[in-house]
Write an enzyme that holds these catalytic residues in place. Sequence first.
Site, PDB file in Angstrom:
ATOM      1  NE  ARG A  75      42.079  31.247-102.443  1.00 56.45           N
ATOM      2  CZ  ARG A  75      40.793  31.075-102.171  1.00 56.45           C
ATOM      3  NH1 ARG A  75      39.876  31.250-103.110  1.00 56.45           N
ATOM      4  NH2 ARG A  75      40.405  30.735-100.965  1.00 56.45           N
ATOM      5  CG  HIS A 119      38.734  26.074 -99.871  1.00 56.96           C
ATOM      6  ND1 HIS A 119      39.051  27.076-100.764  1.00 56.96           N
ATOM      7  CD2 HIS A 119      37.419  25.809-100.085  1.00 56.96           C
ATOM      8  CE1 HIS A 119      37.985  27.382-101.497  1.00 56.96           C
ATOM      9  NE2 HIS A 119      36.970  26.627-101.105  1.00 56.96           N
ATOM     10  CD  GLU A 164      33.364  31.322 -99.889  1.00 56.63           C
ATOM     11  OE1 GLU A 164      32.555  30.427 -99.603  1.00 56.63           O
ATOM     12  OE2 GLU A 164      33.410  31.871-101.004  1.00 56.63           O
ATOM     13  CG  ASN A 296      36.063  33.825-102.347  1.00 52.75           C
ATOM     14  OD1 ASN A 296      37.127  34.293-102.742  1.00 52.75           O
ATOM     15  ND2 ASN A 296      35.974  32.640-101.762  1.00 52.75           N
ATOM     16  CE1 TYR A 298      31.843  31.813-107.592  1.00 51.45           C
ATOM     17  CE2 TYR A 298      32.320  32.325-105.298  1.00 51.45           C
ATOM     18  CZ  TYR A 298      32.648  31.681-106.478  1.00 51.45           C
ATOM     19  OH  TYR A 298      33.791  30.928-106.555  1.00 51.45           O
ATOM     20  CD  GLU A 353      36.473  30.680-104.160  1.00 49.56           C
ATOM     21  OE1 GLU A 353      35.245  30.517-104.358  1.00 49.56           O
ATOM     22  OE2 GLU A 353      37.095  30.107-103.257  1.00 49.56           O
TER      23      GLU A 353
HETATM   24  C1  FCB Z   1      32.710  29.225-102.964  1.00 48.99           C
HETATM   25  C2  FCB Z   1      33.719  28.218-102.492  1.00 48.99           C
HETATM   26  C3  FCB Z   1      34.337  27.401-103.599  1.00 48.99           C
HETATM   27  C4  FCB Z   1      33.316  27.024-104.655  1.00 48.99           C
HETATM   28  C5  FCB Z   1      32.543  28.235-105.112  1.00 48.99           C
HETATM   29  C6  FCB Z   1      31.545  27.941-106.192  1.00 48.99           C
HETATM   30  O1  FCB Z   1      31.835  29.524-101.924  1.00 48.99           O
HETATM   31  O2  FCB Z   1      34.754  28.866-101.779  1.00 48.99           O
HETATM   32  O3  FCB Z   1      34.952  26.280-103.023  1.00 48.99           O
HETATM   33  O4  FCB Z   1      32.503  26.031-104.164  1.00 48.99           O
HETATM   34  O5  FCB Z   1      31.878  28.803-104.019  1.00 48.99           O
END
Ligand code: FCB
Length: 465
Positions: A75, A119, A164, A296, A298, A353
């Site tokens: 990607r 992006h 995002e 995404n 995290y 992500e």
């Molecule tokens: C996300 C972004 C990516 C990267 C990660 C750590 O929010 O999409 O570009 O910075 O965090």
Amino acid sequence: TLDFPPGFVWGTATSSYQIEGSPSADGKGPSIWDTFTRRPGAIEDATSGDVACDHYRLWQSDVDLMAELGLGAYRFSVSWPRVLPNGDGAANAAGLDFYDRLVDRLLERGIEPWVTLYHWDLPDALQDRGGWPARATARAFATYAGIVADRLGDRVGRWITINEPWVVAKRGHFHGDKAPGHHSGEEAVLASHHLLLGHGLAVRAIREVAPAAQIGITLNLTPTVPASTDAADIEAARRFDGDANRWFLDPVFGRGYPDDVLRDYADAGWLDHGVSLESPSDHDVIAARHDFLGVNYYERTIIRDQGDGTPAKVVPANADLTDMGWEVYPRGLTDLLTDLSRRYQPESIVITENGCSFGDAPSDDGRVHDQQRISFLRGHLLAAHEAVRAGVPLDGYFAWSFLDNFEWERGWTQRFGLFGLNPETQVRTRRRSADLFSEICRENAVSSAIVRKYAPQIFDQMFPG
Ligand code: FCB
């Protein structure tokens, strides 16, 4: 052995500004990140993406590295100002050629390209004309999407419109720590609307030239929980979840904006721009049929009320944190995916992500034993597998990131890569997490043998008996 479904997509992800460098090569125009990184104090270590991973020049050997891992997909994002230096008008042939060659090389190596169209590197020329708070930017985005799809759509089957939108809208226009670095709630709400509108218009534009394209939008989603059972904390968590998650999910899934969030924005004075966000025709556009939802993930978010009704993030005292200060919480991924499935019934979800930043500890044998990244990956893949077992239509997983890169306002202070990178020398070093990921991709499974090999200390816990 925990098998993933047949055809499950495995890949890594990057973005143009974070890796390419060469900000004015071959006719590229400036983006808002080229401008923002020049602002004194904007970037933690005063670096920029001017060189980044020099991928604009090293792309061929980078694709070879990916091929070595045996990954099925990659990607990457297209830089809008490389293709349209002025944001609109005539396309820059050299810019399109770059991505054309990249796509061909990926396909030659058996790697499926997944293209993200936005992006975060908006052409500066469009920022000068109002940026995302201006409706014209949504239309310009669709035109650009059509141009790229027309050129690559015969070989690229998977498209992500916007990456995002919450980050672009809120961090860029309200918190101001990301480009363009503004501080206005009104602008943030307008930007979010035009990003979503741009997504819907782009879906149409792509389908016109590439009818078989599979198209999605990528949202950064975070399962949100109140810090306590106090009514004030529950209310603060509702607000946070509404702003971060539901404001984007609801309209994309055809429900329009959530009433409670519209009320929150009105109370904050963020809807005073006299523009209606509730036009039925806009909502039809935003709800354009998509083929998958990009997620995404995290971390989860624990919220308490700051005392004045505004939500504040709480980090548990004993939490395991990455170098970004983000909590390692794999369980949140299972919760998020099962909850999304239940509430929105998406046809397909792809984790576009997931990853972590950890600096490398010195090692004696010259190899990079990034044990924390290995355990992060293992934990999150097991969490993803649990969601699959619970019936979530999860079809792919992209690790962030293929290699260390320029982490926005954090500059070069963070290390997210399966490959390490020394920005001074541009030398790439394969970390052990890359070996682990490679084996998982090849087997389409997390097997006990893999866990025993890479994380022996947790093997017994995972496979008791
Ligand atoms: C996300 C972004 C990516 C990267 C990660 C750590 O929010 O999409 O570009 O910075 O965090």
